[in-house]
Design an enzyme around this catalytic site. Structure first.
Site, PDB file in Angstrom:
ATOM      1  N   GLY A  24      42.623 -16.929 104.546  1.00 55.86           N
ATOM      2  CA  GLY A  24      43.932 -17.532 104.255  1.00 55.86           C
ATOM      3  C   GLY A  24      44.852 -17.464 105.459  1.00 55.86           C
ATOM      4  O   GLY A  24      46.037 -17.138 105.326  1.00 55.86           O
ATOM      5  N   ALA A  25      44.302 -17.798 106.638  1.00 54.30           N
ATOM      6  CA  ALA A  25      45.066 -17.640 107.885  1.00 54.30           C
ATOM      7  C   ALA A  25      45.819 -18.905 108.278  1.00 54.30           C
ATOM      8  O   ALA A  25      46.412 -18.957 109.346  1.00 54.30           O
ATOM      9  CB  ALA A  25      44.119 -17.219 109.015  1.00 54.30           C
ATOM     10  N   SER A  26      45.812 -19.912 107.436  1.00 50.64           N
ATOM     11  CA  SER A  26      46.439 -21.183 107.813  1.00 50.64           C
ATOM     12  C   SER A  26      47.959 -21.107 107.814  1.00 50.64           C
ATOM     13  O   SER A  26      48.623 -21.884 108.487  1.00 50.64           O
ATOM     14  CB  SER A  26      45.997 -22.289 106.845  1.00 50.64           C
ATOM     15  OG  SER A  26      46.435 -21.987 105.541  1.00 50.64           O
ATOM     16  N   ARG A  27      48.519 -20.192 107.041  1.00 51.56           N
ATOM     17  CA  ARG A  27      49.990 -20.142 106.909  1.00 51.56           C
ATOM     18  C   ARG A  27      50.400 -18.784 106.359  1.00 51.56           C
ATOM     19  O   ARG A  27      49.551 -17.934 106.064  1.00 51.56           O
ATOM     20  CB  ARG A  27      50.491 -21.273 106.012  1.00 51.56           C
ATOM     21  CG  ARG A  27      49.830 -21.333 104.640  1.00 51.56           C
ATOM     22  CD  ARG A  27      50.082 -22.679 103.942  1.00 51.56           C
ATOM     23  NE  ARG A  27      49.181 -22.874 102.824  1.00 51.56           N
ATOM     24  CZ  ARG A  27      49.487 -22.656 101.547  1.00 51.56           C
ATOM     25  NH1 ARG A  27      50.687 -22.222 101.239  1.00 51.56           N
ATOM     26  NH2 ARG A  27      48.617 -22.871 100.597  1.00 51.56           N
ATOM     27  N   VAL A  74      37.126 -19.145 100.272  1.00 47.32           N
ATOM     28  CA  VAL A  74      36.611 -17.877  99.738  1.00 47.32           C
ATOM     29  C   VAL A  74      35.985 -18.026  98.347  1.00 47.32           C
ATOM     30  O   VAL A  74      35.332 -17.103  97.867  1.00 47.32           O
ATOM     31  CB  VAL A  74      37.707 -16.780  99.712  1.00 47.32           C
ATOM     32  CG1 VAL A  74      38.255 -16.531 101.103  1.00 47.32           C
ATOM     33  CG2 VAL A  74      38.820 -17.122  98.722  1.00 47.32           C
ATOM     34  N   ASN A 100      43.089 -11.752 102.679  1.00 43.49           N
ATOM     35  CA  ASN A 100      44.488 -12.132 102.474  1.00 43.49           C
ATOM     36  C   ASN A 100      44.665 -13.356 101.573  1.00 43.49           C
ATOM     37  O   ASN A 100      45.697 -13.500 100.917  1.00 43.49           O
ATOM     38  CB  ASN A 100      45.120 -12.414 103.845  1.00 43.49           C
ATOM     39  CG  ASN A 100      46.436 -13.138 103.729  1.00 43.49           C
ATOM     40  OD1 ASN A 100      47.478 -12.553 103.414  1.00 43.49           O
ATOM     41  ND2 ASN A 100      46.401 -14.448 103.962  1.00 43.49           N
ATOM     42  N   SER A 153      49.631  -6.482  95.654  1.00 40.71           N
ATOM     43  CA  SER A 153      51.041  -6.813  95.424  1.00 40.71           C
ATOM     44  C   SER A 153      51.628  -5.724  94.540  1.00 40.71           C
ATOM     45  O   SER A 153      50.926  -5.146  93.698  1.00 40.71           O
ATOM     46  CB  SER A 153      51.135  -8.156  94.699  1.00 40.71           C
ATOM     47  OG  SER A 153      52.448  -8.354  94.224  1.00 40.71           O
ATOM     48  N   TYR A 169      48.185 -13.561  87.971  1.00 41.84           N
ATOM     49  CA  TYR A 169      48.360 -13.024  89.328  1.00 41.84           C
ATOM     50  C   TYR A 169      48.433 -11.492  89.283  1.00 41.84           C
ATOM     51  O   TYR A 169      47.764 -10.799  90.044  1.00 41.84           O
ATOM     52  CB  TYR A 169      49.632 -13.609  89.930  1.00 41.84           C
ATOM     53  CG  TYR A 169      49.925 -13.162  91.337  1.00 41.84           C
ATOM     54  CD1 TYR A 169      49.227 -13.680  92.421  1.00 41.84           C
ATOM     55  CD2 TYR A 169      50.925 -12.221  91.592  1.00 41.84           C
ATOM     56  CE1 TYR A 169      49.517 -13.287  93.725  1.00 41.84           C
ATOM     57  CE2 TYR A 169      51.224 -11.820  92.880  1.00 41.84           C
ATOM     58  CZ  TYR A 169      50.515 -12.362  93.946  1.00 41.84           C
ATOM     59  OH  TYR A 169      50.798 -11.944  95.227  1.00 41.84           O
ATOM     60  N   LYS A 173      45.731  -8.815  90.864  1.00 43.04           N
ATOM     61  CA  LYS A 173      46.087  -7.816  91.878  1.00 43.04           C
ATOM     62  C   LYS A 173      45.782  -6.396  91.377  1.00 43.04           C
ATOM     63  O   LYS A 173      45.410  -5.526  92.165  1.00 43.04           O
ATOM     64  CB  LYS A 173      47.555  -7.958  92.287  1.00 43.04           C
ATOM     65  CG  LYS A 173      47.863  -9.283  93.004  1.00 43.04           C
ATOM     66  CD  LYS A 173      47.027  -9.475  94.277  1.00 43.04           C
ATOM     67  CE  LYS A 173      47.417 -10.713  95.046  1.00 43.04           C
ATOM     68  NZ  LYS A 173      46.603 -10.941  96.258  1.00 43.04           N
TER      69      LYS A 173
HETATM   70  N1  LIG Z   1      54.594 -13.819  99.645  1.00 45.67           N
HETATM   71  C1  LIG Z   1      54.777 -12.762  98.868  1.00 45.67           C
HETATM   72  O1  LIG Z   1      55.899 -12.444  98.446  1.00 45.67           O
HETATM   73  C2  LIG Z   1      53.599 -11.890  98.495  1.00 45.67           C
HETATM   74  C3  LIG Z   1      53.852 -10.728  97.760  1.00 45.67           C
HETATM   75  C4  LIG Z   1      52.792  -9.904  97.418  1.00 45.67           C
HETATM   76  C5  LIG Z   1      51.507 -10.235  97.807  1.00 45.67           C
HETATM   77  N2  LIG Z   1      51.282 -11.373  98.516  1.00 45.67           N
HETATM   78  C6  LIG Z   1      49.896 -11.684  98.868  1.00 45.67           C
HETATM   79  O2  LIG Z   1      49.777 -11.936 100.250  1.00 45.67           O
HETATM   80  C7  LIG Z   1      48.720 -12.879 100.473  1.00 45.67           C
HETATM   81  C8  LIG Z   1      49.242 -14.026 101.312  1.00 45.67           C
HETATM   82  O3  LIG Z   1      50.298 -14.636 100.585  1.00 45.67           O
HETATM   83  P1  LIG Z   1      51.300 -15.692 101.241  1.00 45.67           P
HETATM   84  O4  LIG Z   1      52.625 -15.391 100.647  1.00 45.67           O
HETATM   85  O5  LIG Z   1      51.128 -15.735 102.700  1.00 45.67           O
HETATM   86  O6  LIG Z   1      50.754 -17.044 100.570  1.00 45.67           O
HETATM   87  P2  LIG Z   1      50.750 -18.563 101.066  1.00 45.67           P
HETATM   88  O7  LIG Z   1      51.756 -18.780 102.132  1.00 45.67           O
HETATM   89  O8  LIG Z   1      50.792 -19.383  99.827  1.00 45.67           O
HETATM   90  O9  LIG Z   1      49.304 -18.696 101.748  1.00 45.67           O
HETATM   91  C9  LIG Z   1      48.164 -18.533 100.958  1.00 45.67           C
HETATM   92  C10 LIG Z   1      46.952 -18.622 101.856  1.00 45.67           C
HETATM   93  O10 LIG Z   1      45.789 -18.450 101.044  1.00 45.67           O
HETATM   94  C11 LIG Z   1      44.890 -19.518 101.357  1.00 45.67           C
HETATM   95  N3  LIG Z   1      43.978 -19.832 100.278  1.00 45.67           N
HETATM   96  C12 LIG Z   1      44.241 -20.182  98.998  1.00 45.67           C
HETATM   97  N4  LIG Z   1      43.104 -20.435  98.331  1.00 45.67           N
HETATM   98  C13 LIG Z   1      42.092 -20.238  99.213  1.00 45.67           C
HETATM   99  C14 LIG Z   1      40.684 -20.342  99.135  1.00 45.67           C
HETATM  100  N5  LIG Z   1      40.059 -20.726  98.013  1.00 45.67           N
HETATM  101  N6  LIG Z   1      39.948 -20.047 100.235  1.00 45.67           N
HETATM  102  C15 LIG Z   1      40.557 -19.680 101.390  1.00 45.67           C
HETATM  103  N7  LIG Z   1      41.883 -19.580 101.536  1.00 45.67           N
HETATM  104  C16 LIG Z   1      42.629 -19.867 100.450  1.00 45.67           C
HETATM  105  C17 LIG Z   1      45.786 -20.699 101.706  1.00 45.67           C
HETATM  106  O11 LIG Z   1      45.058 -21.673 102.406  1.00 45.67           O
HETATM  107  P3  LIG Z   1      45.446 -23.256 102.376  1.00 45.67           P
HETATM  108  O12 LIG Z   1      46.485 -23.448 103.419  1.00 45.67           O
HETATM  109  O13 LIG Z   1      44.151 -23.938 102.684  1.00 45.67           O
HETATM  110  O14 LIG Z   1      45.935 -23.555 100.982  1.00 45.67           O
HETATM  111  C18 LIG Z   1      46.840 -19.978 102.551  1.00 45.67           C
HETATM  112  O15 LIG Z   1      46.366 -19.786 103.858  1.00 45.67           O
HETATM  113  C19 LIG Z   1      48.221 -13.302  99.095  1.00 45.67           C
HETATM  114  O16 LIG Z   1      47.079 -12.555  98.747  1.00 45.67           O
HETATM  115  C20 LIG Z   1      49.381 -12.941  98.190  1.00 45.67           C
HETATM  116  O17 LIG Z   1      48.990 -12.689  96.870  1.00 45.67           O
HETATM  117  C21 LIG Z   1      52.292 -12.215  98.868  1.00 45.67           C
END
Ligand SMILES: NC(=O)c1ccc[n+]([C@@H]2O[C@H](COP(=O)([O-])OP(=O)(O)OC[C@H]3O[C@@H](n4cnc5c(N)ncnc54)[C@H](OP(=O)(O)O)[C@@H]3O)[C@@H](O)[C@H]2O)c1
Length: 246
Positions: A24-27, A74, A100, A153, A169, A173
């Site tokens: 999930g390194a795209s963003r 994944v 991630n 999380s 979700y 987690k």
């Molecule tokens: N943001 C928060 O407040 C928060 C809080 C607690 C935990 N987290 C955790 O931190 C991690 C990153 O979250 P984020 O906030 O950075 O989310 P995000 O900006 O929505 O990015 C999600 C990433 O996951 C990738 N992804 C989704 N489905 C996938 C798949 N089937 N195979 C490979 N990659 C996939 C997406 O790729 P695409 O670009 O291809 O869609 C994107 O790179 C997650 O596990 C999330 O649960 C986040």
């Protein structure tokens, strides 16, 4: 230019020549984890589903030899195996895995189970991490060294779970916390450390614009766990580098 503050090869010479996979390194936080690992001199294989969509981030990273993009969904076992084989064929080793990639079920209601949504979220958040871990552990075992970080999380903490928002979700987690404990126990006699990280509420597509934390803050604890020295903790859940209640 890579920012090498907050830890560098001079401080952590054992990181030299290490190879990481970040899913999930795209963003979002995954992109920032990639950046922070590279800042420590680590080769990062950045897992992206669609290599065409993130040109801007990729261009920034491509300025360095430490960045390599790998095609990785994944939820697809073939994709996982191919990505891991690609990394091994180029580098011959995998030292770090950051699980991630994650998705949320948003406004879902726990009293109206949508089985398709449940399967989709669990497939990415739990099984995705499981598939990747299984695939990289043989290579880590050969070197008796590995760092696996599972993105959890605070919403998955049973201790803190007093609301019902994003029910699948939360459950995914909580499950990845359990996966962390099981894998840490299974690998206890190896040099592989397995930990979970809560990044806090972070401004990303998933976290939304009102979150109080930056991606830099969110990436700090997973990067710290990914670069733990020998003898570091295993089987823990951490927030801001401190233990968080399960
Ligand atoms: N943001 C928060 O407040 C928060 C809080 C607690 C935990 N987290 C955790 O931190 C991690 C990153 O979250 P984020 O906030 O950075 O989310 P995000 O900006 O929505 O990015 C999600 C990433 O996951 C990738 N992804 C989704 N489905 C996938 C798949 N089937 N195979 C490979 N990659 C996939 C997406 O790729 P695409 O670009 O291809 O869609 C994107 O790179 C997650 O596990 C999330 O649960 C986040």
């Amino acid at each position: 230019m890579i920012d090498s503050s907050n830890g560098s090869l001079a401080d952590m010479p054992y990181l030299q020549n290490q190879v990481a996979i970040v899913t999930g390194a795209s963003r979002g936080i995954g992109r920032e984890i990639t950046h922070q690992l590279m800042a420590r001199g680590i080769f990062v294989c950045a897992g992206v589903r669609d290599p065409s969509i993130e040109r801007r981030a990729v261009e920034r990273h491509r300025a360095t030899d430490l960045y390599r993009e790998i095609n990785l969904d994944v939820t697809q076992l073939d994709s996982v195996h191919k990505a891991v084989q690609d990394v091994l064929s180029v580098f011959g080793r995998i030292d770090i895995l950051v699980n991630n990639a994650g998705v949320s079920d948003g406004e879902n209601d726990a009293l109206r189970l949508d089985l398709e949504v449940f399967k989709e979220v669990m497939d990415v958040n739990l099984l995705g991490a499981w598939r990747l871990s299984e695939a990289v552990i043989p290579a880590m075992t050969i070197n008796n060294y590995g760092r696996i970080v599972n993105m959890s999380s605070t919403l998955g903490s049973l201790h803190h779970m007093n609301r019902a928002t994003e029910p699948v979700y939360r459950i995914s987690k909580a499950a990845i916390n359990a996966l962390t404990r099981v894998f840490a126990a299974r690998l206890s006699d190896t040099g592989i450390l397995v930990n979970a990280a809560s990044p806090g509420w972070v401004r990303t597509d998933l976290g939304g614009p009102n979150a109080p934390r930056s991606v830099q803050q969110g990436a700090d604890t997973p990067v710290w766990l990914a670069t733990l020295p020998e003898g570091g903790p295993s089987g823990g859940l951490f927030y801001d580098r401190a233990p968080l209640e399960w």
